[in-house]
Structure formats: structure tokens, C-alpha cells
Design a protein around this motif. Structure first.
Motif: not given
Length: 422
Positions: A208-218
Motif C-alpha cells: 500500500g501507500t503511506y501518507y504523512p499528515l504534514s505532506g498530505m494534499t487536500d
């Protein structure tokens, strides 16, 4: 013999490429981890207490109702207040959430958090009392069993007309790094680096994919909210008073596999939350994915020179003493419009060692007779025992609901004794 191996840590000066939008993270070398010097982090909130006598610093707990206030005496406080773990964690930091949150007359909260793995040893005089009381009797000599073999589960495929979804989750901490209530920014980022790097190694159905909260797109944020995957900044006073919301959203993130039924939260209440879930009532399948995914993640972390916090007495070490042991919550969203109105509904759940809440989480009301029902116990019984208890209990609740739908009585189905897993 000490329960825990690694103590304090130094941060190396070399920076490395990081996940997502994180600008830089500190890499801890093996030599640094082995040296383990005492680290007096800026997190030491209570360094000035020693110039006053213990009686002057003892908190006012006269109106409190939590396990900490029940067991913390002036004598215990006096003996513990000048101690610190090798990472610099103090007893005042551990009790702060319980001091700031008196609790409710009818709801006993824990009121105590660990700042690091060593807190449970350094401040054992208080933690042991709270653990024993909160977990219904757990002696210092007791050993916690671990069993992650999903093949041992009997049944577990519930009627989808009653069970809408199934989930199993737990927490894990990374040994050598302090826990979210007191960790520094660098440590929090190191947790994210270690875990995100390991998650990138998952393959097959777990990929899968990891999504950092600080770099997340809208767009990513909107999608994760819509899918109910994203966790929010802590707003509960129980969490904020302990320091878990600092520097939000730095160092936090979420992973989900491509099939969206295996998730890992990073740096929420614990270093990691591992979750397996799916629509419908196939709890056996959910638990199998949970066990397999957890073993894969642990193996990938170990290959990178790290390990989970664990010992044979307390099992897996987590921030809140209520989650020690398995840290496991196996739950379902279940429709019980008839049974939930029965006068003995609460008693039935207690005898089955189950707890209910609204489907929106803690302190939310049920709607349409749909409840989130899960296990109460965490410590002293294994993952298999706890999930089997949920399976057996849910099957009985469904049977009772069907009986009530047919205008039949259910008194003969109510357990006479409380279920025992130990």
C-alpha cells in the motif's frame, strides 16, 4: 534483573531522506543505541519540584475518580517524585493527565500514562497498583501469554443481517524511543521514519501507500476522511493533558494497503496502531489478516535493527496501562434494537466481558440500535483467547436478538457466571 533492555539514546547528526513531506529526520546509529546515555530532554516538566518538600508538591486529588488518584498516596509520591527514567521521564509527567482530569463519578478512567518503556519499572510502586486494579487482579509475578495463530479461532463468520462490519486493532511501540506523551520532535520523526520505511516493504495483499499528515494534499485528506481512515488531532483533555497533541501534525501519518482493509496509524496515542477491518461479519478473516500483517510489519522492523517494546510480564508496552498485554480491541458494529432495550443488556455484556459504545467511538450514542461491541480484557489472556471470546459473545448476542424478534424470552440464555479467559 531489569525488565527493559535499551535505555536513553543519543541522536546522530547525520540527516537522511525522509518519507512524504518531512523535511529531515535524525538517524540513530546502532552505536548510539548501544551507548544509551541518560538523556535529560526538555520534556522534564517537573525539574523544579525538588526545591520544595513532597507534601507541598502533592496534587489535590480530593475530587478525583480515576485509578491513579485511587492509588497514589502522599508516601508513594514522596518516594517516586525525585526518580526519573534513564530518558528523564518523571512521575509528575505520568500522572499529569489524571491530575488535570478528575473523571466522572460513574466512569473510572486510568489517569496515568507511561512516558517510556522504563516508566513501568521505575515507577512500579504506582503502576503495579493501577495495573492490578484496572485489569481485575494482575500480580507482579504474572506472565502474559501471546498467541497470534488465527487457525485456532472457531467460528467467527457472523450473520451479515446483524453484523455490519468487523475490526481488530492493536498498538505497538518501538523499543529505544520514548512514547508520545513525552517524546521529542526528533524521536517522533524517527518513529515515523522507521515505521514508514518498514511499511514500504509490504507485498501482496498488504502492499500500500503511506501518507504523512504534514505532506498530505487536500484531495488525499478529503478521500481519507470520507473513507473514515484519517485520525484527527487529539481534542480529548485526557490526551492533550498528557502531551500527545504537541507539534501536530508533525511526524504523524497513515498507511493503508491497496485493498483498504489493513491500516497503520503512526504517532497517534501510541507509536503505531495496526488495524484490520472489512464490511460484514467475517471476523475470522479479519483476524487472520491482522495476524499476518502484524507479523510482516514486525519482521520488517526487525530487519532494520529495531524491535517492539515487550516483556513477558506486561506483554506489549503501550502508553496507557489499560492497553498493556495484547493492546487488542476486536469489535463489530452490530444491530441489536431489541436486545439493547432489554433491562439486563448491560449485565449480559459484563458477563461476556464485552463493552459497548456508539459507532462514532467513545462517549457517542448508538443510533438505530447499532452498537460498537468489543472485548474488555487486554492483559493476562492471549490474542486468540480474546478474539474467541468476542466471537462466542457476538454469536450469543445475535441469538438473543433473534429470540426477542420472535417474542421469546432470553433469560435461559444469559450466562450465570462471568466468562473467564485466564
Amino acid at each position: 534483573m531489569a525488565l527493559f533492555g535499551r535505555l536513553g539514546m543519543r541522536l546522530a547528526t547525520a540527516t537522511v531522506a525522509t518519507v512524504g513531506g518531512l523535511g529531515g529526520a535524525y538517524l540513530l546509529t546502532k552505536q548510539d543505541r548501544d551507548v544509551q546515555p541518560m538523556v535529560a530532554h526538555a520534556r522534564n516538566w517537573a525539574t523544579n519540584t525538588r526545591q520544595y518538600p513532597a507534601a507541598a508538591e502533592f496534587p489535590d486529588l480530593t475530587k478525583h475518580n480515576n485509578y491513579m488518584s485511587k492509588h497514589l498516596t502522599s508516601g508513594i509520591y514522596a518516594r517516586l517524585r525525585n526518580k526519573a527514567t534513564p530518558n528523564g521521564v518523571t512521575i509528575d509527567q505520568c500522572i499529569q493527565t489524571g491530575v488535570d482530569n478528575p473523571g466522572h463519578p460513574f466512569i473510572m478512567t486510568v489517569g496515568l500514562t507511561a512516558g517510556d518503556e522504563e516508566s513501568y519499572e521505575t515507577f512500579a510502586e504506582l503502576f503495579d497498583r493501577v495495573i492490578d486494579d484496572r485489569h481485575g487482579g494482575y500480580k507482579k509475578t504474572d506472565k502474559h501469554p501471546t498467541d497470534l495463530d488465527p487457525k485456532k479461532i472457531r467460528g467467527g463468520n457472523f450473520d451479515p443481517a446483524y453484523v455490519l462490519s468487523s475490526r481488530v486493532r492493536t498498538g505497538r511501540g518501538i523499543r529505544g524511543l520514548t512514547l508520545p506523551p513525552v517524546c521529542t520532535r526528533a524521536e517522533r520523526r524517527e518513529v515515523e521514519r522507521v515505521v514508514a520505511d518498514a511499511l514500504r516493504g509490504l507485498t501482496g495483499d498488504l502492499k500500500g501507500t503511506y501518507y504523512p499528515l504534514s505532506g498530505m494534499t487536500d484531495a488525499e485528506q478529503d478521500r481519507l476522511i470520507e473513507e473514515h481512515f484519517l485520525f484527527d488531532k487529539p481534542v480529548s483533555p485526557l490526551l492533550t493533558a498528557s502531551g500527545m497533541g504537541r507539534d501536530w501534525p508533525d511526524g504523524r501519518g497513515i498507511f493503508h494497503n491497496d485493498k483498504k482493509n489493513f491500516l497503520v496509524w503512526v504517532n497517534e496515542e501510541d507509536h503505531t496502531r495496526v488495524i484490520s477491518m472489512e464490511k460484514g461479519g467475517n471476523m475470522k478473516n479479519v483476524f487472520e489478516r491482522f495476524c499476518n500483517g502484524l507479523k510482516e510489519v514486525e519482521g520488517l522492523i526487525q530487519k532494520r535493527g529495531w524491535e517492539f517494546q515487550w516483556n513477558e510480564h506486561l506483554g506489549y508496552i503501550l502508553t496507557c496501562p489499560s492497553n498493556l498485554g495484547t493492546g487488542l480491541r476486536a469489535g463489530v458494529h452490530i444491530k441489536l434494537p431489541k436486545l439493547s432495550k432489554h433491562a439486563k443488556f448491560g449485565e449480559i455484556l459484563e458477563k461476556l466481558r464485552l463493552q459497548k459504545r456508539g459507532t462514532g467511538g467513545v462517549d457517542t450514542a448508538a443510533t438505530g440500535g447499532v452498537y460498537d461491541v468489543s472485548n474488555i480484557d487486554r492483559l493476562g489472556s492471549s490474542e486468540v483467547q480474546q478474539v474467541q471470546g468476542v466471537v462466542d459473545g457476538i454469536e450469543l448476542l445475535i441469538r438473543m436478538e433473534k429470540e426477542l424478534e420472535s417474542n421469546k424470552r432470553i433469560e435461559h440464555l444469559i450466562p450465570r457466571e462471568t466468562v473467564q479467559f485466564r
